[in-house]
Scaffold this motif. Structure first.
Motif, PDB file in Angstrom:
ATOM      1  N   GLY A  12      92.447  31.555  -7.257  1.00 13.97           N
ATOM      2  CA  GLY A  12      91.576  32.227  -6.309  1.00 13.97           C
ATOM      3  C   GLY A  12      90.239  31.558  -6.074  1.00 13.97           C
ATOM      4  N   ARG A  13      89.934  30.513  -6.816  1.00 13.43           N
ATOM      5  CA  ARG A  13      88.641  29.819  -6.666  1.00 13.43           C
ATOM      6  C   ARG A  13      88.843  28.520  -5.909  1.00 13.43           C
ATOM      7  NH1 ARG A  13      84.411  29.555 -11.345  1.00 13.43           N
ATOM      8  NH2 ARG A  13      82.657  29.602  -9.937  1.00 13.43           N
ATOM      9  N   LEU A  14      87.949  28.276  -4.947  1.00 15.37           N
ATOM     10  CA  LEU A  14      88.039  27.092  -4.106  1.00 15.37           C
ATOM     11  C   LEU A  14      87.805  25.832  -4.930  1.00 15.37           C
ATOM     12  CD1 LEU A  14      88.167  25.900  -1.202  1.00 15.37           C
ATOM     13  CD2 LEU A  14      85.684  26.111  -1.163  1.00 15.37           C
ATOM     14  N   GLN A  15      88.699  24.863  -4.767  1.00 17.04           N
ATOM     15  CA  GLN A  15      88.512  23.550  -5.379  1.00 17.04           C
ATOM     16  C   GLN A  15      87.623  22.720  -4.470  1.00 17.04           C
ATOM     17  OE1 GLN A  15      89.915  22.534  -8.580  1.00 17.04           O
ATOM     18  NE2 GLN A  15      89.770  24.759  -8.460  1.00 17.04           N
ATOM     19  N   ARG A  16      86.791  21.890  -5.044  1.00 16.11           N
ATOM     20  CA  ARG A  16      85.804  21.135  -4.263  1.00 16.11           C
ATOM     21  C   ARG A  16      86.447  20.196  -3.258  1.00 16.11           C
ATOM     22  NH1 ARG A  16      82.306  18.933  -9.019  1.00 16.11           N
ATOM     23  NH2 ARG A  16      83.451  20.374 -10.306  1.00 16.11           N
ATOM     24  N   ALA A  17      87.420  19.462  -3.686  1.00 12.32           N
ATOM     25  CA  ALA A  17      88.002  18.431  -2.817  1.00 12.32           C
ATOM     26  C   ALA A  17      89.052  19.049  -1.887  1.00 12.32           C
ATOM     27  CB  ALA A  17      88.639  17.338  -3.661  1.00 12.32           C
ATOM     28  N   ILE A  61      90.238  29.051  26.050  1.00 12.92           N
ATOM     29  CA  ILE A  61      89.233  28.484  25.150  1.00 12.92           C
ATOM     30  C   ILE A  61      89.839  27.295  24.413  1.00 12.92           C
ATOM     31  CG2 ILE A  61      87.897  30.582  24.840  1.00 12.92           C
ATOM     32  CD1 ILE A  61      89.378  31.090  22.269  1.00 12.92           C
ATOM     33  N   TYR A  62      88.986  26.359  24.112  1.00 12.12           N
ATOM     34  CA  TYR A  62      89.338  25.185  23.324  1.00 12.12           C
ATOM     35  C   TYR A  62      88.442  25.194  22.102  1.00 12.12           C
ATOM     36  CZ  TYR A  62      91.398  23.489  27.670  1.00 12.12           C
ATOM     37  OH  TYR A  62      92.137  23.370  28.807  1.00 12.12           O
ATOM     38  N   PHE A  63      89.030  25.045  20.911  1.00 14.81           N
ATOM     39  CA  PHE A  63      88.204  24.954  19.714  1.00 14.81           C
ATOM     40  C   PHE A  63      88.849  24.011  18.716  1.00 14.81           C
ATOM     41  CE2 PHE A  63      91.130  28.295  18.546  1.00 14.81           C
ATOM     42  CZ  PHE A  63      91.359  28.101  17.194  1.00 14.81           C
ATOM     43  N   LYS A  64      88.024  23.547  17.805  1.00  9.91           N
ATOM     44  CA  LYS A  64      88.467  22.624  16.768  1.00  9.91           C
ATOM     45  C   LYS A  64      87.786  23.008  15.462  1.00  9.91           C
ATOM     46  CE  LYS A  64      88.512  17.778  15.526  1.00  9.91           C
ATOM     47  NZ  LYS A  64      88.163  16.401  15.924  1.00  9.91           N
ATOM     48  N   VAL A  65      88.554  23.064  14.395  1.00 12.48           N
ATOM     49  CA  VAL A  65      88.004  23.348  13.075  1.00 12.48           C
ATOM     50  C   VAL A  65      87.309  22.090  12.567  1.00 12.48           C
ATOM     51  CG1 VAL A  65      88.558  23.962  10.695  1.00 12.48           C
ATOM     52  CG2 VAL A  65      89.752  25.079  12.573  1.00 12.48           C
ATOM     53  N   VAL A  66      86.067  22.237  12.149  1.00 14.68           N
ATOM     54  CA  VAL A  66      85.297  21.108  11.649  1.00 14.68           C
ATOM     55  C   VAL A  66      85.326  21.069  10.126  1.00 14.68           C
ATOM     56  CG1 VAL A  66      83.005  20.063  11.591  1.00 14.68           C
ATOM     57  CG2 VAL A  66      83.822  21.144  13.678  1.00 14.68           C
ATOM     58  N   ASP A  67      85.210  22.232   9.482  1.00 15.86           N
ATOM     59  CA  ASP A  67      85.197  22.317   8.023  1.00 15.86           C
ATOM     60  C   ASP A  67      86.348  23.217   7.585  1.00 15.86           C
ATOM     61  OD1 ASP A  67      84.655  22.481   5.341  1.00 15.86           O
ATOM     62  OD2 ASP A  67      82.554  23.061   5.577  1.00 15.86           O
ATOM     63  N   ALA A  68      87.382  22.625   7.020  1.00 11.88           N
ATOM     64  CA  ALA A  68      88.595  23.365   6.665  1.00 11.88           C
ATOM     65  C   ALA A  68      88.331  24.398   5.567  1.00 11.88           C
ATOM     66  CB  ALA A  68      89.688  22.401   6.220  1.00 11.88           C
ATOM     67  N   ALA A  69      87.533  24.037   4.576  1.00 12.91           N
ATOM     68  CA  ALA A  69      87.256  24.966   3.475  1.00 12.91           C
ATOM     69  C   ALA A  69      86.509  26.192   3.975  1.00 12.91           C
ATOM     70  CB  ALA A  69      86.462  24.254   2.381  1.00 12.91           C
ATOM     71  N   GLU A  70      85.532  26.002   4.837  1.00 10.15           N
ATOM     72  CA  GLU A  70      84.785  27.132   5.381  1.00 10.15           C
ATOM     73  C   GLU A  70      85.684  28.014   6.250  1.00 10.15           C
ATOM     74  OE1 GLU A  70      81.464  28.020   4.829  1.00 10.15           O
ATOM     75  OE2 GLU A  70      81.641  26.529   3.239  1.00 10.15           O
ATOM     76  N   ALA A  71      86.591  27.416   6.990  1.00 16.18           N
ATOM     77  CA  ALA A  71      87.496  28.194   7.840  1.00 16.18           C
ATOM     78  C   ALA A  71      88.399  29.093   7.000  1.00 16.18           C
ATOM     79  CB  ALA A  71      88.340  27.263   8.705  1.00 16.18           C
ATOM     80  N   VAL A  72      88.792  28.639   5.824  1.00 19.95           N
ATOM     81  CA  VAL A  72      89.670  29.436   4.965  1.00 19.95           C
ATOM     82  C   VAL A  72      88.886  30.483   4.178  1.00 19.95           C
ATOM     83  CG1 VAL A  72      91.183  29.317   2.944  1.00 19.95           C
ATOM     84  CG2 VAL A  72      91.438  27.671   4.779  1.00 19.95           C
ATOM     85  N   GLN A  86      85.401  31.550   4.510  1.00 21.03           N
ATOM     86  CA  GLN A  86      84.387  32.400   5.134  1.00 21.03           C
ATOM     87  C   GLN A  86      84.951  33.416   6.129  1.00 21.03           C
ATOM     88  OE1 GLN A  86      81.224  32.486   4.224  1.00 21.03           O
ATOM     89  NE2 GLN A  86      81.556  30.856   2.739  1.00 21.03           N
ATOM     90  N   VAL A  87      86.112  33.146   6.713  1.00 20.29           N
ATOM     91  CA  VAL A  87      86.671  34.016   7.747  1.00 20.29           C
ATOM     92  C   VAL A  87      88.089  34.396   7.335  1.00 20.29           C
ATOM     93  CG1 VAL A  87      87.214  34.203  10.200  1.00 20.29           C
ATOM     94  CG2 VAL A  87      85.329  32.753   9.470  1.00 20.29           C
ATOM     95  N   GLU A  88      88.432  35.675   7.498  1.00 13.33           N
ATOM     96  CA  GLU A  88      89.768  36.127   7.112  1.00 13.33           C
ATOM     97  C   GLU A  88      90.848  35.463   7.954  1.00 13.33           C
ATOM     98  OE1 GLU A  88      92.312  40.284   6.654  1.00 13.33           O
ATOM     99  OE2 GLU A  88      90.234  40.331   7.290  1.00 13.33           O
ATOM    100  N   ASP A  89      90.680  35.505   9.275  1.00  6.66           N
ATOM    101  CA  ASP A  89      91.622  34.877  10.202  1.00  6.66           C
ATOM    102  C   ASP A  89      90.796  34.216  11.297  1.00  6.66           C
ATOM    103  OD1 ASP A  89      93.645  34.111  11.874  1.00  6.66           O
ATOM    104  OD2 ASP A  89      94.443  36.120  12.227  1.00  6.66           O
ATOM    105  N   TYR A  90      90.530  32.922  11.148  1.00  6.01           N
ATOM    106  CA  TYR A  90      89.605  32.259  12.059  1.00  6.01           C
ATOM    107  C   TYR A  90      90.128  32.191  13.486  1.00  6.01           C
ATOM    108  CZ  TYR A  90      92.334  27.936  11.552  1.00  6.01           C
ATOM    109  OH  TYR A  90      93.333  27.009  11.552  1.00  6.01           O
ATOM    110  N   ARG A  91      91.439  32.114  13.686  1.00  8.63           N
ATOM    111  CA  ARG A  91      91.972  32.071  15.044  1.00  8.63           C
ATOM    112  C   ARG A  91      91.726  33.401  15.771  1.00  8.63           C
ATOM    113  NH1 ARG A  91      95.906  27.666  15.497  1.00  8.63           N
ATOM    114  NH2 ARG A  91      96.637  28.638  17.388  1.00  8.63           N
ATOM    115  N   PHE A  92      91.946  34.503  15.090  1.00 11.41           N
ATOM    116  CA  PHE A  92      91.685  35.821  15.678  1.00 11.41           C
ATOM    117  C   PHE A  92      90.191  35.997  15.936  1.00 11.41           C
ATOM    118  CE2 PHE A  92      90.887  40.421  15.181  1.00 11.41           C
ATOM    119  CZ  PHE A  92      91.624  40.874  16.257  1.00 11.41           C
ATOM    120  N   ALA A  93      89.361  35.527  15.011  1.00 10.64           N
ATOM    121  CA  ALA A  93      87.914  35.658  15.171  1.00 10.64           C
ATOM    122  C   ALA A  93      87.425  34.877  16.388  1.00 10.64           C
ATOM    123  CB  ALA A  93      87.203  35.170  13.908  1.00 10.64           C
ATOM    124  N   VAL A  94      87.945  33.684  16.604  1.00  9.32           N
ATOM    125  CA  VAL A  94      87.555  32.894  17.774  1.00  9.32           C
ATOM    126  C   VAL A  94      87.982  33.603  19.054  1.00  9.32           C
ATOM    127  CG1 VAL A  94      88.027  30.741  19.009  1.00  9.32           C
ATOM    128  CG2 VAL A  94      87.500  30.687  16.571  1.00  9.32           C
TER     129      VAL A  94
END
Length: 133
Positions: free
Chosen positions: A39-44, A91-102, A104-112
């Protein structure tokens, strides 16, 4: 006795192969792998190619880093001059930071999608019909 040792060796070897197969992952060129260990994010963040995780301890989520196109459902709105209009968008979008997308947001596609709909309604309400046309 020898047969028992050979059988035990075969069982251990097959268990090792199963663990190796459970640990092996392939991340595609356009993806990044975000690993959560217990459950804890790995750095890399795992890049494209072959990668190994600890089976039953790690979970890896793949995040698409390509530009995504998503239709916004038609929105009814009232313009500043009290005219009802129906507007749809893409809309057009691109994920820039994969760790933050996972993380910080429950479902980033729905949020966008929800943010685009809200912004579209807001822009409709601030505009005159002439400006929208």
């Amino acid at each position: 006795m020898v047969e028992e040792l050979v059988t035990a060796g075969a069982v251990v070897a097959s268990a090792g192969v199963v663990c190796l197969l459970a640990a092996a992952r392939v991340v595609k060129q356009y993806e990044r792998g975000v690993v959560l260990r217990l459950g804890r994010l790995q750095r890399a963040v795992r890049g494209p190619g072959f990668t190994m995780i600890v089976p039953f301890v790690d979970r890896m989520r793949r995040v698409n880093m390509q530009i995504v196109t998503m239709p916004v459902p038609a929105q009814d709105g009232i313009t500043r001059d009290n005219v009802t209009v129906r507007v749809d968008a893409v809309i057009y979008f691109k994920v820039v930071d994969a760790a933050e997308a996972v993380v910080q947001v429950e479902d980033y596609r729905f949020a966008v999608s929800q943010m685009a709909q809200t912004s579209l309604r807001s822009i409709i309400g601030k505009s005159d019909l002439d400006d929208l046309l």
